[in-house]
Every structure is written in C-alpha cells, then in structure tokens.
Scaffold this motif. Structure first.
Motif, PDB file in Angstrom:
ATOM      1  N   LEU A 168       0.824  -1.209   0.000  1.00 28.83           N
ATOM      2  CA  LEU A 168       0.000   0.000   0.000  1.00 28.83           C
ATOM      3  C   LEU A 168       0.856   1.256   0.000  1.00 28.83           C
ATOM      4  CD1 LEU A 168      -2.612  -1.366   2.521  1.00 28.83           C
ATOM      5  CD2 LEU A 168      -3.057  -0.828   0.113  1.00 28.83           C
ATOM      6  N   ALA A 169       1.961   1.237   0.744  1.00 28.09           N
ATOM      7  CA  ALA A 169       2.850   2.399   0.759  1.00 28.09           C
ATOM      8  C   ALA A 169       3.456   2.641  -0.616  1.00 28.09           C
ATOM      9  CB  ALA A 169       3.950   2.202   1.801  1.00 28.09           C
ATOM     10  N   GLY A 170       3.897   1.556  -1.262  1.00 25.36           N
ATOM     11  CA  GLY A 170       4.485   1.703  -2.593  1.00 25.36           C
ATOM     12  C   GLY A 170       3.482   2.182  -3.621  1.00 25.36           C
ATOM     13  N   LEU A 171       2.231   1.770  -3.451  1.00 22.20           N
ATOM     14  CA  LEU A 171       1.164   2.221  -4.349  1.00 22.20           C
ATOM     15  C   LEU A 171       0.886   3.707  -4.160  1.00 22.20           C
ATOM     16  CD1 LEU A 171      -1.330   1.466  -6.224  1.00 22.20           C
ATOM     17  CD2 LEU A 171      -2.584   1.164  -4.088  1.00 22.20           C
ATOM     18  N   LEU A 172       0.730   4.116  -2.903  1.00 25.64           N
ATOM     19  CA  LEU A 172       0.352   5.498  -2.612  1.00 25.64           C
ATOM     20  C   LEU A 172       1.482   6.479  -2.903  1.00 25.64           C
ATOM     21  CD1 LEU A 172      -1.563   4.744   0.678  1.00 25.64           C
ATOM     22  CD2 LEU A 172      -2.589   5.722  -1.375  1.00 25.64           C
ATOM     23  N   MET A 173       2.720   6.053  -2.764  1.00 29.59           N
ATOM     24  CA  MET A 173       3.831   6.977  -2.989  1.00 29.59           C
ATOM     25  C   MET A 173       3.909   7.429  -4.444  1.00 29.59           C
ATOM     26  SD  MET A 173       5.300   8.003  -0.315  1.00 29.59           S
ATOM     27  CE  MET A 173       6.668   8.815  -1.133  1.00 29.59           C
ATOM     28  N   THR A 174       3.548   6.571  -5.383  1.00 32.79           N
ATOM     29  CA  THR A 174       3.596   6.990  -6.785  1.00 32.79           C
ATOM     30  C   THR A 174       2.360   7.781  -7.180  1.00 32.79           C
ATOM     31  OG1 THR A 174       2.509   5.004  -7.646  1.00 32.79           O
ATOM     32  CG2 THR A 174       4.913   4.924  -7.383  1.00 32.79           C
ATOM     33  N   GLY A 175       1.234   7.551  -6.489  1.00 33.87           N
ATOM     34  CA  GLY A 175      -0.009   8.215  -6.873  1.00 33.87           C
ATOM     35  C   GLY A 175      -0.644   7.625  -8.111  1.00 33.87           C
ATOM     36  N   GLN A 176      -0.101   6.521  -8.618  1.00 29.11           N
ATOM     37  CA  GLN A 176      -0.653   5.878  -9.818  1.00 29.11           C
ATOM     38  C   GLN A 176      -1.686   4.848  -9.365  1.00 29.11           C
ATOM     39  OE1 GLN A 176       0.042   7.168 -12.589  1.00 29.11           O
ATOM     40  NE2 GLN A 176       2.058   8.107 -12.418  1.00 29.11           N
ATOM     41  N   LEU A 177      -2.889   5.321  -9.064  1.00 31.00           N
ATOM     42  CA  LEU A 177      -3.899   4.478  -8.434  1.00 31.00           C
ATOM     43  C   LEU A 177      -4.906   3.905  -9.420  1.00 31.00           C
ATOM     44  CD1 LEU A 177      -4.542   6.724  -5.286  1.00 31.00           C
ATOM     45  CD2 LEU A 177      -2.915   4.858  -5.564  1.00 31.00           C
ATOM     46  N   HIS A 178      -4.644   4.014 -10.719  1.00 32.65           N
ATOM     47  CA  HIS A 178      -5.609   3.557 -11.715  1.00 32.65           C
ATOM     48  C   HIS A 178      -5.791   2.044 -11.671  1.00 32.65           C
ATOM     49  CE1 HIS A 178      -1.566   3.680 -13.342  1.00 32.65           C
ATOM     50  NE2 HIS A 178      -1.670   4.974 -13.509  1.00 32.65           N
ATOM     51  N   ALA A 179      -7.009   1.642 -12.033  1.00 34.21           N
ATOM     52  CA  ALA A 179      -7.367   0.224 -11.962  1.00 34.21           C
ATOM     53  C   ALA A 179      -6.650  -0.603 -13.017  1.00 34.21           C
ATOM     54  CB  ALA A 179      -8.882   0.072 -12.119  1.00 34.21           C
ATOM     55  N   TRP A 180      -6.354  -0.026 -14.164  1.00 30.28           N
ATOM     56  CA  TRP A 180      -5.877  -0.820 -15.285  1.00 30.28           C
ATOM     57  C   TRP A 180      -4.409  -1.248 -15.181  1.00 30.28           C
ATOM     58  CZ3 TRP A 180      -2.303   2.611 -16.952  1.00 30.28           C
ATOM     59  CH2 TRP A 180      -2.612   3.982 -16.887  1.00 30.28           C
ATOM     60  N   SER A 181      -3.697  -0.781 -14.165  1.00 34.92           N
ATOM     61  CA  SER A 181      -2.324  -1.249 -13.964  1.00 34.92           C
ATOM     62  C   SER A 181      -2.227  -2.235 -12.798  1.00 34.92           C
ATOM     63  CB  SER A 181      -1.382  -0.063 -13.721  1.00 34.92           C
ATOM     64  OG  SER A 181      -1.765   0.666 -12.562  1.00 34.92           O
ATOM     65  N   LYS A 182      -3.378  -2.704 -12.323  1.00 33.27           N
ATOM     66  CA  LYS A 182      -3.414  -3.670 -11.241  1.00 33.27           C
ATOM     67  C   LYS A 182      -4.340  -4.826 -11.617  1.00 33.27           C
ATOM     68  CE  LYS A 182      -2.470   0.327  -8.923  1.00 33.27           C
ATOM     69  NZ  LYS A 182      -2.095   1.322  -9.916  1.00 33.27           N
ATOM     70  N   ILE A 183      -3.814  -6.015 -11.644  1.00 35.58           N
ATOM     71  CA  ILE A 183      -4.610  -7.201 -11.929  1.00 35.58           C
ATOM     72  C   ILE A 183      -4.831  -7.913 -10.600  1.00 35.58           C
ATOM     73  CG2 ILE A 183      -4.748  -9.361 -13.217  1.00 35.58           C
ATOM     74  CD1 ILE A 183      -2.261  -6.720 -14.327  1.00 35.58           C
TER      75      ILE A 183
END
Length: 348
Positions: A168-183
C-alpha cells in the motif's frame, strides 16, 4: 467450490462513445491471446456498452463477428457511467483474476504472456505493472519526461511479497492508483467492494481498498498498458464536483486502514502512514489549485474550503504541520511549499 472450467482471467472493457479507439484496443487483446500457449482459451473478454451515442455498439458487434466466440458482449439500457459499467462486469465475470482495460487504451506486446507466467508461477493476489503514455503526436519533451515507461509502484520488483503495508505504501507513494495497472483476484472484491457510481476519481477511491485485502503481490516493472492521453481527462477539465470527489476519494480507505490496525490485522506502519498523508496532500493541493482559480460565490467557496479541510483531516494520518515536518526531514521543499500554499487557500 472452485469451477475447474472457469477462466484464469477476465479482461473487462467498458465502452462509451469510443468508436475511434475500440478496434485498436480489442485488437491488441486478441493478438496477444492468439500468441498464448493455449491460444487464450483460459481468458474471457467482456465488453460492455454503456448506452453509447456513437457507433460503438455496432462496432462491438462487428468485432465479435471478427473473432467468433471470443468476446462476451454486454449492454446497459441507459448510460450509468464508468463505475457502474465496471461493477456490472465484476458481477458477471468468471475469471480467477480481473483486469480492467479502458476502451481507448491498449495492451502492449508481452503483457498477457508476462501476466500468465507470473500467475502460474506465484499465484499472487495482485499483480502490478507499469504503463506508457500514448500520444498521437509525441514530442521530445514527452520522451524526456519518461512517458515511454511510467512506474506505478515505489518498491521492489519481482515477488511474490507478503507485506500489505509495503504494498500500500508503494502504491500510494507513486499516486498511480488507476485500476488498469493492477490485476487482482476476483475474490478480493467479494460482494461489498465496488466502484462508486456517479463519482469521479473512482480508481483512487477503490483500488487501495481492494489491495488492502491482498495477502501477496508481484510487481513487474514493465509497461503492459498504453494509456492514451486525451484532452478530456478528469484533471484536464477540473470542476468543483471533481475537486470535491478528489478530496474525499481516500476517506473510505483511511477508515478501513485504521480499523485493520485497531483489530490487529496489520501493524501500524510509519512508511504507510506517510505515504497516505502524502497522497492526501497531493489531492488537497490539486483541489486547492482549482479553488484558487475558480470564480465561485463567497459562500460556495467557503463551503468548499471547509470540505477540503475536513476531508484532509479525516483521511490523513498526519496533520498538515506534521506532514510539513516530514517533508522537511526528507528535503522535499517543493512539496512543502505546495502544501503550505494549499492549506493557506483552504484556510483563508
């Protein structure tokens, strides 16, 4: 009981007025399915028309005829928006994993093969990939910005990893929270987690909640999605409703995180708290920038400012002054300047 005949992956493509882009999107998927060892037999592709007003629905029919039996077509009788379209497909999907693909984007070569290899080897709850910004007329400045390969995660590559706080920290630090880059595994969604209908910044509101449930993840730092940069994007056409939705997008996740920590399901994690506070500050800064420029009546401006302050306080684990001190310790002077300016705007 697990269905032995269920596909390992569902690719979910919502469609609304994209007749100029849809064929390229679907074509990128079909081309890669044909290259998989099983010819893509274990992948279902669902395409839902959200009551388009152009020729998108007719194009869907033509694409289904071009690839017989490979596309599952769905329709909404009236337009309900991106969140509702995705939610309908989540309810109908049969795959063990879900991949949301926007209909004006496309998969880049090797994406499905790379995903299949990761799933077969590690079976993680979530797989994160990178992306490329796709412009019709790329310029030198775009290449210098690194748009050919945008990272979505600030953390180690590979996996599987089993640290939810680090995920979660690595996700939030980039701010790239879009659905299409997460499977993600379909099981993460259950019956209680869906995209919020009628709201903007739906990915920001939803994907951290989904990944809060992930017990394992892999990060493959390869651009698997070409994200088409269009002038009609949310940030390019900011309005007050969009600014307010951005401001409150992380509220439900912050509440769920506090509950998980209080229940002992995961320990409090300083890096995660900083990352969440940092993302809350980015949302506050974006909304405050709109408020600075918008010609709003005084009463409406004050109500919006009060709402922005409240949303930040409700979602951020760090108060504004504490976050400023954290920025100073890291030497993030520009971030500190932006936060001070935003806080001054919503406190005036």
């Amino acid at each position: 009981m697990k269905d032995a005949d269920a596909p390992w992956l569902s690719i979910l493509v919502p469609v609304y007025d994209v007749q100029d882009y849809l064929a390229e999107c679907i074509g990128s998927v079909m081309e890669q399915l044909a290259q998989l060892p099983d010819g893509g037999a274990g992948v279902e592709v669902r395409v839902l028309d959200d009551a388009s007003t152009d020729g998108s629905r007719a194009l869907m029919d033509a694409l289904a005829a071009r690839w017989p039996g490979r596309l599952t077509l769905m329709h909404h009788a009236r337009n309900q928006g991106l969140s509702a379209a995705r939610n309908t497909m989540i309810g109908a999907a049969r795959g063990e994993y879900l991949w949301f693909l926007d209909s004006d984007d496309k998969l880049l070569p090797g994406a499905l093969a790379g995903l299949q290899a990761a799933v077969r080897r590690h079976a993680p709850d979530a797989v994160l990939c990178d992306f490329a910004v796709w412009r019709e007329r790329p310029r030198l400045k775009h290449r210098l910005r690194g748009e050919a390969h945008r990272a979505t995660f600030a953390g180690p590559a590979g996996g599987p990893f089993h640290d939810r706080a680090a995920l979660l920290a690595g996700l939030l630090m980039t701010g790239q929270l879009h659905a299409w880059s997460k499977i993600t595994r379909r099981a993460l969604w259950g019956a209680d987690l869906r995209f919020p209908p009628g709201r903007y910044f739906e990915d920001m509101a939803t994907m951290p909640l989904a990944l809060l449930r992930a017990r394992s993840h892999c990060y493959l730092p390869e651009p698997w999605v070409a994200y088409r940069q269009r002038g009609s994007s949310i940030l390019a056409t900011m309005t007050l409703p969009k600014a307010l939705d951005q401001s409150q997008a992380l509220g439900a996740f912050a509440q769920a995180l506090r509950a998980a920590e209080a229940a002992g399901e995961m320990p409090a994690h300083a890096d995660l708290h900083f990352a969440l506070a940092h993302q809350c500050a980015r949302s506050l800064t974006g909304a405050a920038r709109f408020l600075e420029r918008a010609a709003l009546p005084p009463a409406e401006r004050e109500a919006a400012a009060r709402r922005l302050r409240g949303d930040f306080a409700a979602a951020s684990p760090l108060a504004a002054q504490a976050l400023l001190r954290a920025y100073a310790r890291r030497g993030w002077w520009l971030r500190a300047h932006r936060l001070r300016r935003a806080w001054s705007t919503v406190s005036a």
